[in-house]
Design a protein around this motif. Structure first.
Motif, PDB file in Angstrom:
ATOM      1  N   VAL A  16     -11.941  15.736  -3.865  1.00  0.00           N
ATOM      2  CA  VAL A  16     -10.854  15.329  -2.978  1.00  0.00           C
ATOM      3  C   VAL A  16     -10.529  16.481  -2.043  1.00  0.00           C
ATOM      4  O   VAL A  16     -10.445  17.630  -2.474  1.00  0.00           O
ATOM      5  CB  VAL A  16      -9.586  14.957  -3.789  1.00  0.00           C
ATOM      6  N   THR A  17     -10.375  16.178  -0.746  1.00  0.00           N
ATOM      7  CA  THR A  17      -9.761  17.149   0.147  1.00  0.00           C
ATOM      8  C   THR A  17      -8.646  16.441   0.897  1.00  0.00           C
ATOM      9  O   THR A  17      -8.704  15.226   1.105  1.00  0.00           O
ATOM     10  CB  THR A  17     -10.762  17.810   1.115  1.00  0.00           C
ATOM     11  N   ALA A  18      -7.614  17.200   1.242  1.00  0.00           N
ATOM     12  CA  ALA A  18      -6.453  16.587   1.890  1.00  0.00           C
ATOM     13  C   ALA A  18      -5.869  17.543   2.915  1.00  0.00           C
ATOM     14  O   ALA A  18      -5.937  18.764   2.754  1.00  0.00           O
ATOM     15  CB  ALA A  18      -5.390  16.245   0.850  1.00  0.00           C
TER      16      ALA A  18
ATOM     17  N   MET B  11     -13.241  11.891  -1.514  1.00  0.00           N
ATOM     18  CA  MET B  11     -12.154  11.276  -0.763  1.00  0.00           C
ATOM     19  C   MET B  11     -11.614  12.326   0.211  1.00  0.00           C
ATOM     20  O   MET B  11     -11.320  13.454  -0.192  1.00  0.00           O
ATOM     21  CB  MET B  11     -11.090  10.861  -1.785  1.00  0.00           C
ATOM     22  N   VAL B  12     -11.504  11.970   1.487  1.00  0.00           N
ATOM     23  CA  VAL B  12     -10.942  12.866   2.509  1.00  0.00           C
ATOM     24  C   VAL B  12      -9.662  12.204   3.010  1.00  0.00           C
ATOM     25  O   VAL B  12      -9.695  11.120   3.582  1.00  0.00           O
ATOM     26  CB  VAL B  12     -11.917  13.073   3.687  1.00  0.00           C
TER      27      VAL B  12
END
Lengths: 378, 378
Positions: A272-274, A193-194
């Motif tokens: 995940v990256t945010a 998930m970006v």
């Protein structure tokens, strides 16, 4: 703090834009507010009662008819003695550090920062209360369930009223993202998930909302902006989230999304990256979320899944270019999802892009905590 | 339009925030402006001279000392006859549809929308001018080079002054993104890019900037916002970019990023997805860019590469939480890059997250076009 929060409640700062259709479930109109003070309800304490989220706890308790036998408003010594009206009664704010502050309390809703939670939640637990903590203090504690009621209610199945415990409320950005991503995850398993966020002032408290308003007035008048809460101009500007940067270059807000998602989904492998950014908006967050799935998921199926998801409203009208906005979800319970489309950059229908908006103070904080408290009454 | 653009030039609406260090190359101070009117320069026409980008063409020509033998300001019939001062002379705006409007013109800088370019660029080309077109009309035409001078100057190697041709200026979001992504792409080959934008009012023209300012004043006064340019409230709000949505659910702004990147990089296989959002900022865009590489690229090497890149400034101070902002790059030539970090969600150092800001009117439009024109003089 209370005065500051009230001052920014101008309709167009926070309300829906003219002509926009009603999206999400609005707060129940005042005519249907049920008096929730009743003998068979729990004894409730609110810690941080004078802050933006504390005030929203009271509004949510009132609008949902959350039952309570008694209500205790607690805050720091500085706010103790202040009198707050609620549902026809007047309450005197008490010092949360006073001896016996939590005596007889069944449920304590905490929202006064991590330091206050670390210092005082143990006393509440020791006196037999279930603490629902809105701070980050205990979120990653393996003994503490981290709960979004629509997502992982099973995580708090062992928590019972009458037996001291802590349940942690996730970070607002995590809650809003996972309200939309989880139904899709259940169907096709999210492997990566970006996320890029568009975060409101409210996440930094009522004083930050007031500073955004003041700065905007100053800048429009050609004056230099007052920078007390944030180190830089917020009016007509955006900036990287003000949380401290950790060693890997992410800020703490971003790492909350990375770590809390793993814990809430009970999936150590989800990637995940945010990138978390503040935008000059009052009280609702937006998030651009790119999803990568293990199994194929086409956008029509995704739309059906989201349409059936509890707490989610779809706003996705391509013809009229109408999609979720922070203003439209302000003061609403539901998270709104739109821009649902197959990701062109991934093959075999294994990717989707979505755009999510949610009220940071409400579902991102107070509502989610009160929903956790409601589960204790079942 | 000119008046509107001038009205929003308040220092704190557009300028750097107090105390911020100077980032990027500022416009040269007026004391060093070189008079660029000289006999050996080309004859230049500016189409759309009264718009936000047209006005910036003039500022950039002046600040860079772009040489010109003569200058012709062209606009629609509505603006014809208007008088505009420039470098000590007064020019009368002429009707671009008048016969002979492009006679003797060597370089015509167009920024008056796709319709005007489609209608009048062929006449300019027929009369022997090189058109540098800021609209999207010819960008995907296989005969027309689409150029960012720092990125793919080779694409216009065959274009010569004196021989009619069109060179297209890419979309602002594409230019700003690729200024930062290309140096990394050259080193490690980008295979996939996930972009979320934070786009300023200026992309919709001077009237949109004015509407954002007016709406903000109205909302602060408790009034309903005037919605002429946009269909919804922009003040204290964000919304999905107003470009029409195409069949696949992307909007045209997003599809420009997808398609233009492939053309500029001459790489049909590069995978791009984008979510384009308007934020209440005046004239500079920001973009959160997640990069996936074919070869490993660690963040220290990435920082070195970007430090050496022409037209790029790094603002990446983790200790003081200082990163690029739209305000800080407003009126600057360089694109600013920060939040450079290894993407936690990708293995083997094959991913990076970066945050990029650039002046939409300047490098996103006028400056890039004037740089293209400068290449014709070499």
């Amino acid at each position: 703090m209370q005065a500051a929060a009230a001052a920014v409640h101008r309709p167009h700062l926070l309300g829906a834009c003219p002509g926009a259709g009603g999206a999400g479930r609005a707060r129940r109109p005042s005519s249907t507010v049920r008096m929730a003070l009743r003998e068979d309800g729990p004894s409730v304490a609110i810690v941080g009662a004078t802050g933006a989220v504390g005030q929203e706890f009271l509004r949510v308790i009132s609008s949902r008819g959350f039952p309570y036998r008694s209500l205790r408003l607690l805050a720091s010594e500085r706010s103790a003695g202040k009198r707050l009206p609620f549902e026809g009664q007047e309450y005197t704010v008490q010092d949360l550090a006073a001896p016996g502050a939590f005596d007889g309390v069944d449920i304590a809703l905490f929202s006064a920062g991590g330091g206050v939670s670390r210092a005082h939640a143990p006393a509440a637990v020791a006196s037999g209360a279930v603490v629902v903590d809105n701070s980050s203090a205990f979120r990653m504690d393996p003994e503490v369930p981290l709960v979004i009621p629509e997502v992982n209610p099973e995580a708090m199945a062992h928590v019972r009223l009458g037996k001291g415990a802590i349940v942690a409320n996730p970070n607002c950005s995590t809650i809003i993202c996972l309200m939309a991503a989880t139904p899709l995850h259940r169907h096709a398993k999210v492997v990566r998930m970006v996320v890029s966020t568009y975060q409101a002032a409210s996440g930094a408290g009522a004083a930050a909302m007031e500073e955004l308003k003041l700065q905007t007035q100053e800048v429009l008048a050609g004056k230099a902006p007052t920078c007390n809460i944030f180190s830089q101009q917020y009016a007509f500007n955006i900036f990287s989230h003000n949380a401290p940067i950790v060693e890997n270059g992410y800020n703490e807000e971003e790492m909350k999304m990375v770590k809390e998602t793993r814990k809430i989904w009970n999936d150590k492998d989800v990637k995940v990256t945010a990138t978390c950014i503040r935008v000059p908006v009052m009280r609702a967050h937006a998030e651009s979320v790119n999803l990568q799935f293990e199994k194929p998921l086409d956008e029509d199926t995704a739309r059906e899944i989201l349409r059936a998801a509890e707490g989610v409203t779809i706003i996705d009208d391509r013809a009229s270019n109408r999609f979720p906005t922070p203003l439209e979800v302000s003061d609403k319970d539901d998270v709104a999802v739109g821009r649902i489309r197959q990701d062109l950059s991934q093959d075999d229908n294994k990717g989707l892009d979505i755009f999510v908006c949610g009220d940071q103070i409400r579902k991102g904080a107070a509502l989610n905590a009160v929903q956790i408290a409601e589960m204790l009454l079942k």
